[in-house]
Scaffold this motif. Structure first.
Motif, PDB file in Angstrom:
ATOM      1  N   UNK A 321      33.191  59.596  15.677  1.00 25.00           N
ATOM      2  CA  UNK A 321      32.280  58.842  14.803  1.00 25.00           C
ATOM      3  C   UNK A 321      31.183  58.114  15.576  1.00 25.00           C
ATOM      4  N   UNK A 322      31.475  57.383  16.658  1.00 24.30           N
ATOM      5  CA  UNK A 322      30.408  56.676  17.362  1.00 24.30           C
ATOM      6  C   UNK A 322      29.490  57.574  18.184  1.00 24.30           C
ATOM      7  N   UNK A 324      28.785  60.947  17.001  1.00 25.45           N
ATOM      8  CA  UNK A 324      28.747  62.102  16.107  1.00 25.45           C
ATOM      9  C   UNK A 324      27.637  63.083  16.482  1.00 25.45           C
ATOM     10  N   UNK A 325      27.996  64.360  16.581  1.00 31.56           N
ATOM     11  CA  UNK A 325      27.093  65.358  17.150  1.00 31.56           C
ATOM     12  C   UNK A 325      25.882  65.650  16.286  1.00 31.56           C
ATOM     13  N   UNK A 326      25.978  65.431  14.973  1.00 32.23           N
ATOM     14  CA  UNK A 326      24.863  65.787  14.095  1.00 32.23           C
ATOM     15  C   UNK A 326      24.182  64.578  13.462  1.00 32.23           C
ATOM     16  N   UNK A 327      24.319  63.418  14.098  1.00 37.48           N
ATOM     17  CA  UNK A 327      23.546  62.226  13.733  1.00 37.48           C
ATOM     18  C   UNK A 327      22.817  61.771  14.993  1.00 37.48           C
ATOM     19  N   UNK A 328      21.488  61.649  14.932  1.00 37.32           N
ATOM     20  CA  UNK A 328      20.748  61.273  16.136  1.00 37.32           C
ATOM     21  C   UNK A 328      21.121  59.859  16.555  1.00 37.32           C
ATOM     22  N   UNK A 329      20.945  59.584  17.824  1.00 27.62           N
ATOM     23  CA  UNK A 329      21.452  58.362  18.436  1.00 27.62           C
ATOM     24  C   UNK A 329      21.021  57.113  17.694  1.00 27.62           C
ATOM     25  N   UNK A 330      19.744  57.016  17.378  1.00 23.49           N
ATOM     26  CA  UNK A 330      19.233  55.780  16.773  1.00 23.49           C
ATOM     27  C   UNK A 330      19.736  55.552  15.355  1.00 23.49           C
ATOM     28  N   UNK A 331      20.328  56.574  14.733  1.00 23.17           N
ATOM     29  CA  UNK A 331      20.868  56.440  13.378  1.00 23.17           C
ATOM     30  C   UNK A 331      22.377  56.212  13.353  1.00 23.17           C
ATOM     31  N   UNK A 332      23.021  56.183  14.528  1.00 20.64           N
ATOM     32  CA  UNK A 332      24.443  55.879  14.575  1.00 20.64           C
ATOM     33  C   UNK A 332      24.683  54.421  14.178  1.00 20.64           C
ATOM     34  N   UNK A 333      25.844  54.140  13.606  1.00 24.15           N
ATOM     35  CA  UNK A 333      26.117  52.810  13.048  1.00 24.15           C
ATOM     36  C   UNK A 333      25.986  51.702  14.088  1.00 24.15           C
ATOM     37  N   UNK A 334      26.431  51.967  15.334  1.00 20.51           N
ATOM     38  CA  UNK A 334      26.399  50.883  16.330  1.00 20.51           C
ATOM     39  C   UNK A 334      24.982  50.541  16.764  1.00 20.51           C
ATOM     40  N   UNK A 349      23.044  42.568  22.645  1.00 21.35           N
ATOM     41  CA  UNK A 349      24.243  43.134  22.039  1.00 21.35           C
ATOM     42  C   UNK A 349      24.577  44.421  22.785  1.00 21.35           C
ATOM     43  N   UNK A 350      25.434  44.295  23.789  1.00 17.10           N
ATOM     44  CA  UNK A 350      25.822  45.451  24.605  1.00 17.10           C
ATOM     45  C   UNK A 350      26.884  46.270  23.884  1.00 17.10           C
ATOM     46  N   UNK A 351      26.644  47.566  23.746  1.00 20.27           N
ATOM     47  CA  UNK A 351      27.573  48.460  23.065  1.00 20.27           C
ATOM     48  C   UNK A 351      28.262  49.357  24.081  1.00 20.27           C
ATOM     49  N   UNK A 352      29.576  49.401  24.013  1.00 24.85           N
ATOM     50  CA  UNK A 352      30.369  50.312  24.831  1.00 24.85           C
ATOM     51  C   UNK A 352      31.382  51.019  23.938  1.00 24.85           C
ATOM     52  N   UNK A 353      31.700  52.252  24.308  1.00 24.06           N
ATOM     53  CA  UNK A 353      32.553  53.090  23.460  1.00 24.06           C
ATOM     54  C   UNK A 353      33.748  53.585  24.265  1.00 24.06           C
ATOM     55  N   UNK A 354      34.926  53.471  23.680  1.00 25.56           N
ATOM     56  CA  UNK A 354      36.142  54.078  24.229  1.00 25.56           C
ATOM     57  C   UNK A 354      36.593  55.148  23.239  1.00 25.56           C
ATOM     58  N   UNK A 355      36.729  56.366  23.712  1.00 33.43           N
ATOM     59  CA  UNK A 355      37.174  57.444  22.825  1.00 33.43           C
ATOM     60  C   UNK A 355      38.660  57.723  23.030  1.00 33.43           C
ATOM     61  N   UNK A 356      39.360  57.933  21.922  1.00 33.49           N
ATOM     62  CA  UNK A 356      40.788  58.278  22.025  1.00 33.49           C
ATOM     63  C   UNK A 356      41.126  59.354  21.001  1.00 33.49           C
ATOM     64  N   UNK A 357      42.045  60.209  21.374  1.00 42.15           N
ATOM     65  CA  UNK A 357      42.563  61.240  20.477  1.00 42.15           C
ATOM     66  C   UNK A 357      44.052  61.043  20.225  1.00 42.15           C
ATOM     67  N   UNK A 358      44.765  60.521  21.230  1.00 46.22           N
ATOM     68  CA  UNK A 358      46.201  60.309  21.083  1.00 46.22           C
ATOM     69  C   UNK A 358      46.490  58.833  20.838  1.00 46.22           C
ATOM     70  N   UNK A 359      47.340  58.568  19.878  1.00 45.23           N
ATOM     71  CA  UNK A 359      47.761  57.189  19.615  1.00 45.23           C
ATOM     72  C   UNK A 359      48.489  56.635  20.836  1.00 45.23           C
ATOM     73  N   UNK A 360      49.244  57.495  21.525  1.00 48.32           N
ATOM     74  CA  UNK A 360      50.047  57.066  22.684  1.00 48.32           C
ATOM     75  C   UNK A 360      49.208  56.414  23.779  1.00 48.32           C
ATOM     76  N   UNK A 361      48.018  56.938  24.013  1.00 52.87           N
ATOM     77  CA  UNK A 361      47.238  56.509  25.173  1.00 52.87           C
ATOM     78  C   UNK A 361      46.131  55.524  24.823  1.00 52.87           C
ATOM     79  N   UNK A 362      45.980  55.164  23.572  1.00 51.06           N
ATOM     80  CA  UNK A 362      44.860  54.325  23.145  1.00 51.06           C
ATOM     81  C   UNK A 362      44.901  52.950  23.822  1.00 51.06           C
ATOM     82  N   UNK A 363      46.051  52.279  23.781  1.00 51.16           N
ATOM     83  CA  UNK A 363      46.143  50.936  24.351  1.00 51.16           C
ATOM     84  C   UNK A 363      45.861  50.958  25.852  1.00 51.16           C
TER      85      UNK A 363
END
Length: 585
Positions: A321-322, A324-334, A349-363
């Motif tokens: 979501x943060x 997203x491949x088919x939404x241009x950067x300036x139109x992303x929610x953050x 307002x500094x924006x940083x993104x952490x991506x996770x796919x597994x619940x196990x490794x998110x924390x």
């Protein structure tokens, strides 16, 4: 592939110089605009531009008649006073290509065509250069302006970055750049109009340049064009062969997850541009032969000088979501959220993104990130995808060797392969090499897969697993004095049963968290108040309207917190630890 090479020219330009350029069969582009400007001392620009017009007139009178087969292009200015001076210098000449910078409306094309006619300037083609979001949004109307001379459109990515206030810039080695190209391609391709790709500034990286040409070919075919900066780049265009390049282009560019601005990086770029500049409108770095864009130099100066009194470090933990491949950067929610907060409260307002796919490794990803990076506000997105994978009874995936595997998913028997492999590392979720099956029968089979998993207790297991993660994140954020916000799942609608599952995930977790004083932002809406669709036809990817909705909801939850932090004398959590970042360009 046709190249349009911006060449260096002055009073010392000789026939052999142009002949060397022309051997690549490039259109030789003489710039009257940005690349000859004095960016360090801008008060000199008017005089400097007139000097280069005089150089060009001399070349036209003494050199070009000796080289009748070369094609000449001119990038004119976009301000009327300078533009009229340009056209006076070009009067009665026949030019192959007129490049029009910073085009945003069809009216600009009409004005240019009239002025060309008034000054008796003749050309074979008009090339609008799109360099702002407004230009992209009006692109369809621009190419339908009625001019039969528009068969190609140029893209200027440095001006585009500057127009949306991005720093450091996104160049061709970023996914964000190619999202812009994809959006432009969606407009141009149905109208049989081709693109001239923006100039590639890493002059020594031949391998990437050739792979980029290959990617352009896949998008636009043989009519694709490329702005070039050296004869070597133009030669690569001339000798380009689509079948020779086998490197998957998507493996060569990066996804930037750290979007904060390092003051040290800005200062270093400013110093390098000024100390290594040779009285040109650009600087070529001596270390790696990368051209430093004057636009990025201006952006660096802006960010270096315009320091705000407070900094908020915002970290979003989510999936695609943060980014997203088919939404241009300036139109992303953050980015929408960032613009609103910075305009409203005069904070960084500094924006940083952490991506996770597994619940196990998110924390563990959150903890590892926070050990070296300050976090003031953390938003944990409850994602439908990991939940839905755990619900399925039958699971198809790729293992560590990239081989297709099939597995039963029965948590009660410790068979939990959806949590075994991290798809962010090798893309291990199986993807068909052809168009996905969206047939009704396929979707019925997917729903049967979910319902079988439900019978086996997979839904309860998946919700409990997510709830444990949330509690662990809550405890960690409390210990670290981090403001935590939970963003509920989107209402995924790829099949008829998925919305039911998403609502159950949302409602169960929301109820469990009700008495724990945790901020919970709902994300379930199918459509906005004005009935704009919030999800695309595949029922998976959000629309720009959904990004706007989430930005508004996060702002409503965070504005009081940020207002307090922005008051004079107030400091955000660990503001003194704000890191200095360097970025690979």
């Amino acid at each position: 592939m046709q190249s349009y090479q911006f060449i260096k020219y002055n009073s010392e330009t000789k026939p052999e110089h142009l002949l060397k350029y022309a051997q690549t069969e490039a259109v030789l582009c003489f710039d009257f605009e940005d690349s000859i400007a004095d960016w360090i001392n801008p008060l000199n620009n008017s005089e400097r531009k007139q000097q280069y017009r005089n150089y060009f007139k001399h070349i036209c009178n003494t050199i070009i008649p000796q080289l009748s087969t070369i094609k000449i292009g001119i990038r004119i200015n976009n301000t009327i006073p300078e533009l009229k001076k340009d056209l006076c210098a070009l009067s009665t000449l026949r030019i192959n290509s007129i490049l029009i910078p910073k085009v945003e409306t069809p009216n600009q094309i009409e004005v240019i065509e009239q002025l060309l006619s008034d000054h008796k300037v003749f050309c074979e083609e008009l090339i609008p250069i799109i360099e702002t979001p407004k230009g992209v949004s009006n692109l369809s109307e621009i190419i339908d302006s009625g001019s039969h001379k528009i068969t190609k459109v140029g893209f200027g990515h440095c001006d585009y970055n500057l127009s949306i206030n991005i720093f450091p810039f996104f160049h061709q080695n970023s996914k964000e750049y190619w999202k812009w190209i994809s959006k432009i391609s969606d407009i141009l391709t149905p109208k049989n109009i081709s693109l001239i790709n923006s100039a590639y500034l890493a002059l020594a990286n031949d391998s990437f340049f050739n792979s980029m040409l290959n990617h352009l070919y896949t998008l636009f075919g043989e009519n694709a064009g490329q702005f070039t900066l050296t004869s070597k780049q133009s030669f690569f265009c001339k000798t380009f062969n689509h079948s020779n390049n086998k490197i998957p282009f998507h493996q060569l560019f990066d996804e930037r997850l750290d979007l904060s601005i390092g003051e040290q990086y800005a200062a270093e770029l400013i110093t390098k541009f000024e100390t290594e500049n040779n009285n040109n409108g650009f600087t070529v770095s001596k270390a790696d032969r990368t051209l430093i864009s004057p636009h990025e130099y201006i952006a660096a100066k802006f960010h270096h000088k315009n320091k705000r009194p407070a900094t908020i470090n915002f970290t979003f933990v989510g999936g695609c979501f943060p980014v997203q491949h088919n939404i241009v950067f300036e139109d992303l929610f953050h980015q929408k959220l960032k613009r609103t907060i910075e305009d409203s409260f005069n904070v960084n307002f500094n924006v940083n993104i952490i991506r996770y796919e597994r619940i196990n490794t998110c924390l563990s990803k959150i903890i590892t990130y926070h050990q070296t990076n300050p976090v003031d506000i953390l938003v944990l997105h409850i994602r439908p995808e990991p939940f839905l994978r755990l619900v399925k009874f039958f699971y198809k995936y790729l293992n560590n060797d990239g081989k297709l595997k099939y597995s039963l998913n029965i948590p009660l028997l410790k068979l939990i392969n959806p949590e075994k492999y991290d798809m962010l590392i090798l893309g291990r979720r199986f993807n068909y090499p052809f168009k996905p099956d969206n047939s009704t029968i396929h979707k019925i089979n997917v729903d049967l897969n979910y319902k079988t998993g439900k019978i086996l207790g997979n839904i309860k297991y998946a919700i409990d697993k997510y709830y444990k993660l949330i509690l662990d994140v809550v405890n960690y954020c409390q210990d670290q004095n981090i403001k935590l916000v939970m963003l509920g799942p989107a209402l995924r609608t790829n099949t008829s049963y998925e919305p039911i599952l998403c609502r159950r995930l949302n409602d169960t977790l929301k109820n469990k968290l009700k008495n724990k004083a945790i901020t919970f932002v709902d994300g379930l809406d199918e459509c906005s108040g004005n009935h704009e669709q919030l999800f695309q036809d595949n029922g998976i990817h959000a629309t720009e309207h959904y990004h706007q909705l989430i930005a508004e909801r996060l702002y409503n939850e965070l504005n009081k917190e940020i207002e307090t932090a922005a008051k004079p004398g107030a400091n955000t959590n660990r503001q003194d630890q704000t890191k200095e970042n360097t970025f690979q360009q």
